[in-house]
Motif scaffolding. Structure first.
Motif, PDB file in Angstrom:
ATOM      1  N   UNK A   5      -1.197 -78.298   9.695  1.00  0.00           N
ATOM      2  CA  UNK A   5      -0.531 -79.578   9.942  1.00  0.00           C
ATOM      3  C   UNK A   5       0.889 -79.570   9.389  1.00  0.00           C
ATOM      4  N   UNK A   6       1.054 -79.007   8.210  1.00  0.00           N
ATOM      5  CA  UNK A   6       2.374 -78.924   7.593  1.00  0.00           C
ATOM      6  C   UNK A   6       3.332 -78.121   8.455  1.00  0.00           C
ATOM      7  N   UNK A   7       2.879 -76.975   8.940  1.00  0.00           N
ATOM      8  CA  UNK A   7       3.731 -76.134   9.783  1.00  0.00           C
ATOM      9  C   UNK A   7       4.093 -76.868  11.062  1.00  0.00           C
ATOM     10  N   UNK A   8       3.101 -77.504  11.665  1.00  0.00           N
ATOM     11  CA  UNK A   8       3.312 -78.180  12.944  1.00  0.00           C
ATOM     12  C   UNK A   8       4.315 -79.324  12.812  1.00  0.00           C
ATOM     13  N   UNK A   9       4.254 -80.039  11.719  1.00  0.00           N
ATOM     14  CA  UNK A   9       5.094 -81.227  11.561  1.00  0.00           C
ATOM     15  C   UNK A   9       6.451 -80.942  10.940  1.00  0.00           C
ATOM     16  N   UNK A  10       6.531 -79.925  10.069  1.00  0.00           N
ATOM     17  CA  UNK A  10       7.767 -79.721   9.312  1.00  0.00           C
ATOM     18  C   UNK A  10       8.348 -78.323   9.451  1.00  0.00           C
ATOM     19  N   UNK A  11       7.626 -77.425  10.115  1.00  0.00           N
ATOM     20  CA  UNK A  11       8.138 -76.078  10.318  1.00  0.00           C
ATOM     21  C   UNK A  11       7.600 -75.092   9.306  1.00  0.00           C
ATOM     22  N   UNK A  12       7.591 -73.830   9.689  1.00  0.00           N
ATOM     23  CA  UNK A  12       7.000 -72.796   8.845  1.00  0.00           C
ATOM     24  C   UNK A  12       7.776 -72.586   7.556  1.00  0.00           C
ATOM     25  N   UNK A  13       9.071 -72.974   7.538  1.00  0.00           N
ATOM     26  CA  UNK A  13       9.860 -72.806   6.321  1.00  0.00           C
ATOM     27  C   UNK A  13       9.325 -73.681   5.182  1.00  0.00           C
ATOM     28  N   UNK A  14       8.617 -74.731   5.542  1.00  0.00           N
ATOM     29  CA  UNK A  14       8.080 -75.647   4.542  1.00  0.00           C
ATOM     30  C   UNK A  14       6.704 -75.222   4.029  1.00  0.00           C
ATOM     31  N   UNK A  15       6.220 -74.088   4.514  1.00  0.00           N
ATOM     32  CA  UNK A  15       4.898 -73.633   4.088  1.00  0.00           C
ATOM     33  C   UNK A  15       4.985 -73.020   2.687  1.00  0.00           C
ATOM     34  N   UNK A  16       4.712 -73.821   1.683  1.00  0.00           N
ATOM     35  CA  UNK A  16       4.638 -73.346   0.309  1.00  0.00           C
ATOM     36  C   UNK A  16       3.282 -73.750  -0.254  1.00  0.00           C
ATOM     37  N   UNK A  17       2.842 -73.039  -1.251  1.00  0.00           N
ATOM     38  CA  UNK A  17       1.540 -73.356  -1.841  1.00  0.00           C
ATOM     39  C   UNK A  17       1.538 -74.756  -2.448  1.00  0.00           C
ATOM     40  N   UNK A  18       2.651 -75.152  -3.045  1.00  0.00           N
ATOM     41  CA  UNK A  18       2.728 -76.484  -3.642  1.00  0.00           C
ATOM     42  C   UNK A  18       2.599 -77.569  -2.579  1.00  0.00           C
ATOM     43  N   UNK A  19       3.309 -77.384  -1.465  1.00  0.00           N
ATOM     44  CA  UNK A  19       3.250 -78.389  -0.401  1.00  0.00           C
ATOM     45  C   UNK A  19       1.863 -78.464   0.219  1.00  0.00           C
ATOM     46  N   UNK A  20       1.234 -77.307   0.418  1.00  0.00           N
ATOM     47  CA  UNK A  20      -0.107 -77.291   0.997  1.00  0.00           C
ATOM     48  C   UNK A  20      -1.110 -77.942   0.051  1.00  0.00           C
ATOM     49  N   UNK A  21      -1.010 -77.640  -1.232  1.00  0.00           N
ATOM     50  CA  UNK A  21      -1.914 -78.248  -2.210  1.00  0.00           C
ATOM     51  C   UNK A  21      -1.761 -79.763  -2.214  1.00  0.00           C
ATOM     52  N   UNK A  22      -0.523 -80.224  -2.128  1.00  0.00           N
ATOM     53  CA  UNK A  22      -0.269 -81.668  -2.102  1.00  0.00           C
ATOM     54  C   UNK A  22      -0.890 -82.312  -0.869  1.00  0.00           C
ATOM     55  N   UNK A  23      -0.684 -81.696   0.280  1.00  0.00           N
ATOM     56  CA  UNK A  23      -1.221 -82.268   1.515  1.00  0.00           C
ATOM     57  C   UNK A  23      -2.741 -82.210   1.547  1.00  0.00           C
ATOM     58  N   UNK A  24      -3.315 -81.144   1.005  1.00  0.00           N
ATOM     59  CA  UNK A  24      -4.777 -80.997   0.998  1.00  0.00           C
ATOM     60  C   UNK A  24      -5.432 -81.813  -0.122  1.00  0.00           C
TER      61      UNK A  24
END
Length: 200
Positions: free
Chosen positions: A13-32
């Protein structure tokens, strides 16, 4: 949904909405909504997270392929037709090929390609396996390959929204009908033998 699947879904979902550059472990943990430590328990690095996305993509398609094949009669072209159905009429093809699950595949591919090309290797291996199924399917292997390439082309056209006139309505139905017909084509050598006997 397991915690691992929740993390993967959040990454997609993060990649789809904000782009692959935003794929960080911190961002994924926050979203999950998991702790950083909880995420690292399942995916110790970003590379392993991307590898998980690619693996799930392959798993989902293999499941669709097996489901489609099980519903088809055992005859030449069965694997090729199952590939068509799994790609364009299966789980990922709902709503004219734009279901959320189908977009997850796109997210996975973008993530893999933008981080480390070696992470795409499992996808290459899976495509080689699928291609082998089509080439040994009792129909002309070139015809089976053309079908696969056409399916890939329609899939990406739908994914990127390149041509809505082709991807929806009557034209898409006509393309699907022609692809299904090609899956029942006789091997070229057989057709040529029949043609020669007819001329004689």
């Amino acid at each position: 949904m397991s915690k691992r699947d929740t993390i993967l879904k959040s990454a997609e979902t993060l990649i789809r909405r904000e782009g692959s550059q935003q794929l960080t472990l911190d961002r994924v943990a926050e979203r999950a909504q998991v702790s950083k430590g909880g995420l690292l328990y399942h995916f110790p690095s970003k590379e392993e997270l991307v590898a998980g996305l690619v693996a799930r993509t392959i798993e989902y398609f293999d499941r669709d392929l097996a489901t489609a094949k099980a519903e088809l009669p055992d005859r030449p072209g069965r694997n090729t037709l199952a590939f068509v159905l799994a790609s364009l009429e299966g789980r990922w093809a709902q709503d004219a090929g734009l279901s959320p699950e189908r977009l997850d595949v796109f997210a996975s591919a973008i993530a893999a390609a933008s981080t480390d090309m070696k992470l795409v290797e499992p996808m290459r291996e899976a495509y080689a396996r699928w291609q082998a199924l089509l080439e040994h399917d009792g129909i002309d292997p070139i015809t089976a390959t053309i079908v696969r390439l056409a399916v890939d082309g329609l899939w990406f056209t739908e994914m990127f929204g390149f041509d809505d006139a082709i991807c929806t309505g009557e034209r898409r139905a006509q393309i699907m009908t022609r692809l299904k017909e090609m899956c029942t084509a006789e091997p070229q050598s057989t057709s040529k033998r029949k043609s020669r006997r007819g001329k004689a």
